[in-house]
Design a protein around this motif. Structure first.
Motif, PDB file in Angstrom:
ATOM      1  N   LEU A  91       0.827  -1.211   0.000  1.00 54.77           N
ATOM      2  CA  LEU A  91       0.000   0.000   0.000  1.00 54.77           C
ATOM      3  C   LEU A  91       0.861   1.261   0.000  1.00 54.77           C
ATOM      4  CD1 LEU A  91      -2.696   1.507   0.229  1.00 54.77           C
ATOM      5  CD2 LEU A  91      -2.539   1.237   2.719  1.00 54.77           C
ATOM      6  N   LYS A  92       1.851   1.281   0.877  1.00 52.32           N
ATOM      7  CA  LYS A  92       2.672   2.483   1.013  1.00 52.32           C
ATOM      8  C   LYS A  92       3.571   2.710  -0.189  1.00 52.32           C
ATOM      9  CE  LYS A  92       5.879   4.728   4.258  1.00 52.32           C
ATOM     10  NZ  LYS A  92       6.594   4.596   5.551  1.00 52.32           N
ATOM     11  N   ARG A  93       4.051   1.629  -0.798  1.00 50.27           N
ATOM     12  CA  ARG A  93       5.066   1.762  -1.849  1.00 50.27           C
ATOM     13  C   ARG A  93       4.610   1.187  -3.196  1.00 50.27           C
ATOM     14  NH1 ARG A  93       8.102   5.697   0.229  1.00 50.27           N
ATOM     15  NH2 ARG A  93       8.889   5.179   2.320  1.00 50.27           N
ATOM     16  N   THR A 101      -2.820  -3.756  -6.751  1.00 50.90           N
ATOM     17  CA  THR A 101      -3.690  -4.148  -5.647  1.00 50.90           C
ATOM     18  C   THR A 101      -3.298  -5.547  -5.188  1.00 50.90           C
ATOM     19  OG1 THR A 101      -5.349  -5.105  -7.134  1.00 50.90           O
ATOM     20  CG2 THR A 101      -5.622  -2.786  -6.522  1.00 50.90           C
ATOM     21  N   VAL A 102      -3.855  -5.963  -4.044  1.00 54.08           N
ATOM     22  CA  VAL A 102      -3.551  -7.277  -3.477  1.00 54.08           C
ATOM     23  C   VAL A 102      -4.827  -8.104  -3.402  1.00 54.08           C
ATOM     24  CG1 VAL A 102      -2.659  -8.519  -1.467  1.00 54.08           C
ATOM     25  CG2 VAL A 102      -1.663  -6.320  -2.104  1.00 54.08           C
ATOM     26  N   PHE A 103      -4.722  -9.368  -3.809  1.00 54.26           N
ATOM     27  CA  PHE A 103      -5.823 -10.314  -3.679  1.00 54.26           C
ATOM     28  C   PHE A 103      -5.456 -11.350  -2.622  1.00 54.26           C
ATOM     29  CE2 PHE A 103      -7.564 -14.501  -4.790  1.00 54.26           C
ATOM     30  CZ  PHE A 103      -8.926 -14.227  -4.761  1.00 54.26           C
ATOM     31  N   LEU A 104      -6.361 -11.543  -1.643  1.00 54.49           N
ATOM     32  CA  LEU A 104      -6.112 -12.512  -0.578  1.00 54.49           C
ATOM     33  C   LEU A 104      -7.022 -13.736  -0.659  1.00 54.49           C
ATOM     34  CD1 LEU A 104      -5.625 -10.184   2.534  1.00 54.49           C
ATOM     35  CD2 LEU A 104      -3.860 -11.270   1.132  1.00 54.49           C
ATOM     36  N   LEU A 106      -9.212 -15.769   3.679  1.00 55.00           N
ATOM     37  CA  LEU A 106      -8.318 -14.867   4.411  1.00 55.00           C
ATOM     38  C   LEU A 106      -8.983 -13.518   4.667  1.00 55.00           C
ATOM     39  CD1 LEU A 106      -4.718 -15.506   3.027  1.00 55.00           C
ATOM     40  CD2 LEU A 106      -5.701 -16.184   5.218  1.00 55.00           C
ATOM     41  N   GLU A 107      -9.796 -13.065   3.722  1.00 59.76           N
ATOM     42  CA  GLU A 107     -10.525 -11.817   3.960  1.00 59.76           C
ATOM     43  C   GLU A 107     -11.463 -11.974   5.155  1.00 59.76           C
ATOM     44  OE1 GLU A 107     -10.231  -8.884   2.902  1.00 59.76           O
ATOM     45  OE2 GLU A 107      -9.067  -9.002   1.053  1.00 59.76           O
ATOM     46  N   LYS A 108     -12.088 -13.150   5.272  1.00 58.05           N
ATOM     47  CA  LYS A 108     -12.953 -13.399   6.427  1.00 58.05           C
ATOM     48  C   LYS A 108     -12.150 -13.416   7.718  1.00 58.05           C
ATOM     49  CE  LYS A 108     -16.478 -15.992   3.875  1.00 58.05           C
ATOM     50  NZ  LYS A 108     -17.078 -17.331   3.603  1.00 58.05           N
ATOM     51  N   VAL A 109     -10.955 -14.003   7.663  1.00 59.25           N
ATOM     52  CA  VAL A 109     -10.084 -14.018   8.842  1.00 59.25           C
ATOM     53  C   VAL A 109      -9.746 -12.590   9.259  1.00 59.25           C
ATOM     54  CG1 VAL A 109      -7.772 -14.609   9.662  1.00 59.25           C
ATOM     55  CG2 VAL A 109      -9.111 -16.311   8.407  1.00 59.25           C
ATOM     56  N   LEU A 110      -9.355 -11.766   8.279  1.00 51.75           N
ATOM     57  CA  LEU A 110      -8.999 -10.378   8.608  1.00 51.75           C
ATOM     58  C   LEU A 110     -10.201  -9.600   9.120  1.00 51.75           C
ATOM     59  CD1 LEU A 110      -6.442  -9.333   5.837  1.00 51.75           C
ATOM     60  CD2 LEU A 110      -6.111 -10.677   7.908  1.00 51.75           C
ATOM     61  N   ASP A 111     -11.371  -9.830   8.509  1.00 51.84           N
ATOM     62  CA  ASP A 111     -12.587  -9.156   8.972  1.00 51.84           C
ATOM     63  C   ASP A 111     -12.922  -9.561  10.404  1.00 51.84           C
ATOM     64  OD1 ASP A 111     -12.840  -7.903   6.546  1.00 51.84           O
ATOM     65  OD2 ASP A 111     -14.365  -9.280   5.759  1.00 51.84           O
ATOM     66  N   ALA A 112     -12.736 -10.856  10.701  1.00 53.81           N
ATOM     67  CA  ALA A 112     -13.032 -11.344  12.046  1.00 53.81           C
ATOM     68  C   ALA A 112     -12.098 -10.719  13.071  1.00 53.81           C
ATOM     69  CB  ALA A 112     -12.928 -12.868  12.089  1.00 53.81           C
ATOM     70  N   ILE A 113     -10.833 -10.631  12.737  1.00 53.57           N
ATOM     71  CA  ILE A 113      -9.864 -10.011  13.658  1.00 53.57           C
ATOM     72  C   ILE A 113     -10.192  -8.541  13.851  1.00 53.57           C
ATOM     73  CG2 ILE A 113      -7.432  -9.377  13.929  1.00 53.57           C
ATOM     74  CD1 ILE A 113      -6.738 -11.995  12.483  1.00 53.57           C
ATOM     75  N   GLU A 114     -10.548  -7.869  12.758  1.00 55.25           N
ATOM     76  CA  GLU A 114     -10.897  -6.448  12.844  1.00 55.25           C
ATOM     77  C   GLU A 114     -12.093  -6.238  13.778  1.00 55.25           C
ATOM     78  OE1 GLU A 114     -12.694  -2.899  10.005  1.00 55.25           O
ATOM     79  OE2 GLU A 114     -11.751  -4.646   9.073  1.00 55.25           O
ATOM     80  N   GLY A 160      -3.300  -2.637  11.288  1.00 54.04           N
ATOM     81  CA  GLY A 160      -2.803  -2.827   9.924  1.00 54.04           C
ATOM     82  C   GLY A 160      -3.870  -3.327   8.982  1.00 54.04           C
ATOM     83  N   ILE A 161      -4.740  -4.202   9.466  1.00 55.68           N
ATOM     84  CA  ILE A 161      -5.843  -4.709   8.647  1.00 55.68           C
ATOM     85  C   ILE A 161      -6.761  -3.566   8.218  1.00 55.68           C
ATOM     86  CG2 ILE A 161      -7.944  -6.121   8.717  1.00 55.68           C
ATOM     87  CD1 ILE A 161      -6.365  -8.056  10.566  1.00 55.68           C
ATOM     88  N   ILE A 162      -7.083  -2.713   9.163  1.00 47.46           N
ATOM     89  CA  ILE A 162      -7.965  -1.574   8.867  1.00 47.46           C
ATOM     90  C   ILE A 162      -7.286  -0.605   7.893  1.00 47.46           C
ATOM     91  CG2 ILE A 162      -9.110   0.440   9.869  1.00 47.46           C
ATOM     92  CD1 ILE A 162      -9.383  -1.264  12.483  1.00 47.46           C
ATOM     93  N   ALA A 163      -5.998  -0.356   8.128  1.00 47.24           N
ATOM     94  CA  ALA A 163      -5.279   0.641   7.325  1.00 47.24           C
ATOM     95  C   ALA A 163      -5.048   0.207   5.879  1.00 47.24           C
ATOM     96  CB  ALA A 163      -3.937   0.962   7.990  1.00 47.24           C
ATOM     97  N   THR A 164      -5.064  -1.105   5.630  1.00 47.28           N
ATOM     98  CA  THR A 164      -4.703  -1.595   4.292  1.00 47.28           C
ATOM     99  C   THR A 164      -5.905  -2.009   3.452  1.00 47.28           C
ATOM    100  OG1 THR A 164      -4.330  -3.835   5.174  1.00 47.28           O
ATOM    101  CG2 THR A 164      -2.418  -2.355   5.032  1.00 47.28           C
ATOM    102  N   LYS A 165      -7.115  -1.643   3.863  1.00 48.54           N
ATOM    103  CA  LYS A 165      -8.296  -2.011   3.085  1.00 48.54           C
ATOM    104  C   LYS A 165      -8.231  -1.471   1.664  1.00 48.54           C
ATOM    105  CE  LYS A 165     -11.792  -2.686   6.685  1.00 48.54           C
ATOM    106  NZ  LYS A 165     -13.091  -2.210   7.242  1.00 48.54           N
TER     107      LYS A 165
END
Length: 714
Positions: free
Chosen positions: A367-369, A397-400, A404-412, A509-514
């Motif tokens: 995202l940053k670079r 862009t990044v595809f997960l 994995l998107e569900k995992v990140l959503d759950a953690i968020e 980081g999960i929130i910041a990289t959406k």
């Protein structure tokens, strides 16, 4: 095929490489151990044993028929370089012996003035040094009637600036290793001494018959066809991908693999690609510096074998307009030396904290670079490919994948009780086994996709060395790991328990990289709109992309991690701009030559034949009872060709003027922008008319081999 083809691969794998077995056989035990420490642990090689290593290497090489050695390096030309020196040495009494000293092994001195430097040095400052890179094994390259000992090296200037692509890659490997160790220590994985990055570049390529290649000045000069009408059948039936490999091509592949196995290069996969006469070879993962060297050797070996088999190898990213281009999907991962892959989610990724930490670091880095990541793959060839409907777009862009998107959503959301046991696919057929289902589907449109335990950077071009994109990946990863580590430590210092701090940093980081995560079709207009809404860079061509090398914050990152100095970055920016301008200029002048000496003469001659035929027909029309309407129908053929030919002649004059106007631009960047905005559209306009003329002219009068011949005749 040689006798090796009849033996098990393991019996001759690496036979032409001065690897562990050859070292053990040719070096004293203590010297062998010291060299292994240098290779595996990065320790400096004691100066007093270099001569012993050199002697053993020479003896091994001469036993295999080598008479010369070369320091093999990667200048900023996009390919490799070598200068051969004989082992032969004349003594004072006139006798000769074969000698190879430690000094000759460790250091060479090729003329640096004729290699690109991007303004880091003046032309008259000719001295440059090659320095042995022990981490990549020496090897023997077949050529002519013998062998040459090739010693992988780095290439630096008299004042120590990197004039190659290997030096920054090695520096980036060191930077990401140190950053990863710092973060691992923070999250409780201690005692790690080295972290490696790995790559597995899937190499796509075209093969066409050499007789056709020899008749195409555009392929010879530029690597792509500047003219050519599409055949009635291309790839629309989707019948070539993974189809039966033609015998002639299979024989080529088998010989390539044999040569690669001898060099210790782990070629694994071969298959038909999407486009007619397009194919792929893919290796097993290796440490990224080895993968970089080996991919350059793969391209070189393929060129030699193709020529031997009567083929021409096309590595340009888009050799045929309207036909799928070629990429080099760069599969990248990071792992503890001799241990676990840090991007492997395991059976329960939601509870695999090291995986989550490193996954989030990748997302933060991309995202940053994303701008410099896009710039790392910018080239003339990739400009034709990126964004077309067979390649990733210019937006990074990044595809997960769904799971994995569900995992990140759950953690968020704090729902950490999510369970993600390995899934299976049961087809309900008694004779078909149950299949393990991967955590992610494959999104072939994504430029940066997670594929199980690695990321696939699909935007790398087929002709490009992988040193630069992997150097950039390593550096942005080092920065992201340090940023994430600092966030965790700050939370701990603020009073959080370590486990809570880690999870909180991951959640942040999960929130910041959406913004950089995109699950959909990257070929669609939706992606273009999403990029604009999310503020993602969308750099369509090389002149736009390479400007990322001049971004002050990006420069600071490379300098901070000791990967590139400010001067080295400026040189790479200058080299890329210069190569782009020169490349487009060569294309334009080649097109001009072909139009003037081939297309216009061919079309004019055929036009004369049509005119003569029409005049004869008109003279006989009354006597044979031909109607005016029938006569006018035939006149229409002549009129269409005459009008198209006149338009082509006018456009050719405009192209000449445009080339001259490009040369009048003040700076190289101005020239690059002019090439993109004015010269290429002018060339495309000429092509459109020339391709229209091609299908009007009798094939026997058309000098250029057609797409139908090149793509469908084996």
């Amino acid at each position: 095929m040689s006798n090796e083809s009849k033996k098990p691969v393991a019996s001759y794998y690496g036979a032409l490489t001065f690897g562990t077995e050859a070292m053990r056989a040719k070096l004293p035990k203590e010297v062998f151990k010291a060299l292994q420490d240098t290779i595996k642990a990065g320790k400096k090689l004691p100066a007093d044993i270099a001569g012993v290593v050199a002697h053993g290497m020479k003896e091994w090489a001469m036993e295999h028929g080598a008479t010369h050695y070369t320091h093999w390096f990667q200048p900023m030309t996009g390919t490799t370089a070598e200068k051969h020196d004989a082992f032969l040495t004349t003594q004072m009494d006139g006798t000769v012996i074969e000698r190879f000293s430690g000094e000759q092994l460790i250091q060479g001195e090729p003329d640096a003035s004729s290699f690109p430097s991007g303004g880091m040095r003046s032309t008259f400052e000719a001295r440059g040094y090659t320095a042995w890179d022990p981490s990549s094994p020496a090897f023997l390259m077949k050529g002519g009637k013998g062998m040459t000992l090739c010693i992988p090296t780095v290439f630096i200037s008299y004042h120590g600036e990197a004039l190659d692509e290997k030096t920054p890659l090695l520096r980036s490997m060191d930077a990401v290793s140190k950053a990863a160790i710092r973060l691992l220590d923070t999250i409780g994985i201690t005692g790690v001494t080295k972290v490696n990055t790995y790559a597995g570049p899937e190499q796509e390529y075209f093969l066409i018959d050499k007789k056709f290649y020899a008749q195409r000045p555009d392929l010879i000069m530029t690597g792509r066809t500047l003219l050519g009408a599409l055949p009635p059948k291309g790839q629309q039936l989707e019948d070539h991908y993974f189809g039966s490999i033609p015998d002639r091509v299979l024989e080529f592949m088998q010989e390539v693999e044999e040569e690669l196995f001898l060099l210790g290069i782990p070629a694994k996969t071969r298959h038909n690609e999407v486009a007619p006469h397009q194919f792929e070879i893919a290796p097993i993962f290796e440490q990224v510096n080895l993968a970089s060297d080996h991919n350059l050797l793969v391209m070189e070996v393929m060129r030699k074998v193709a020529d031997k088999k009567g083929f021409a190898l096309l590595l340009f990213e888009k050799p045929f307009a309207g036909i799928n281009g070629s990429g080099k999907h760069n599969n990248w991962s990071i792992g503890i030396d001799g241990g676990m892959n840090l991007l492997d989610p395991g059976d329960t990724p939601e509870s695999n904290i090291s995986f989550l930490v490193f996954l989030v670091a990748v997302l933060k880095g991309v995202l940053k670079r994303s701008a410099i990541l896009r710039a790392s793959v910018a080239s003339i060839g990739n400009d034709h490919r990126l964004g077309a409907n067979e390649a990733p777009p210019a937006v990074i862009t990044v595809f997960l994948g769904d799971l994995l998107e569900k995992v990140l959503d759950a953690i968020e959301s704090g729902k950490v009780d999510l369970k993600t046991e390995k899934q299976i696919l049961d087809l309900g057929l008694s004779h078909v086994p149950v299949l393990n289902k991967d955590y992610t589907d494959r999104n072939r449109t994504s430029p940066f996709a997670f594929t199980g335990n690695k990321f696939e950077f699909r935007a790398v071009g087929s002709s490009q060395p992988i040193s630069v994109p992997n150097m950039v990946l390593n550096t942005i990863m080092a920065e992201a790991l340090d940023d994430l580590n600092a966030e965790i430590l700050a939370k701990i210092e603020g009073g959080m328990a370590k486990e809570d701090a880690i999870l909180a940093a991951v959640r942040d980081g999960i929130i910041a990289t959406k913004a950089v995560r995109y699950p959909g079709d990257n070929y669609s207009e939706d992606l273009q709109r999403a990029a604009a809404e999310r503020g993602l860079p969308n750099m369509k061509n090389t002149p736009e992309s390479v400007r990322a090398w001049t971004d002050k914050d990006t420069v600071s990152m490379f300098v901070k991690y000791g990967v590139l100095t400010a001067e080295e970055i400026e040189s790479r920016y200058n080299v890329r701009i210069e190569r782009y301008v020169k490349g487009i200029d060569i294309e334009a002048r080649t097109l001009l030559l072909m139009i003037k000496t081939m297309v216009i003469p061919d079309a004019s001659e055929y036009q004369g034949d049509l005119a003569s035929s029409f005049n004869n027909l008109a003279a006989a029309a009354e006597s044979i009872g031909l109607s005016d309407a029938a006569l006018q129908s035939q006149a229409g053929l002549l009129k269409t060709l005459a009008e198209d030919l006149s338009k082509l002649i006018d456009l050719t004059a405009i192209l000449e003027e445009t080339i001259e106007e490009m040369e009048e631009q003040e700076s190289e960047l101005d020239k690059a922008d002019f090439c993109s905005a004015r010269l290429l559209p002018c060339m495309n306009a000429i092509r459109e008319v020339a391709d229209k003329i091609e299908v009007q002219v009798d094939r026997s009068r058309w000098q250029l081999p057609t797409y139908s011949e090149m793509l469908f005749e084996h």
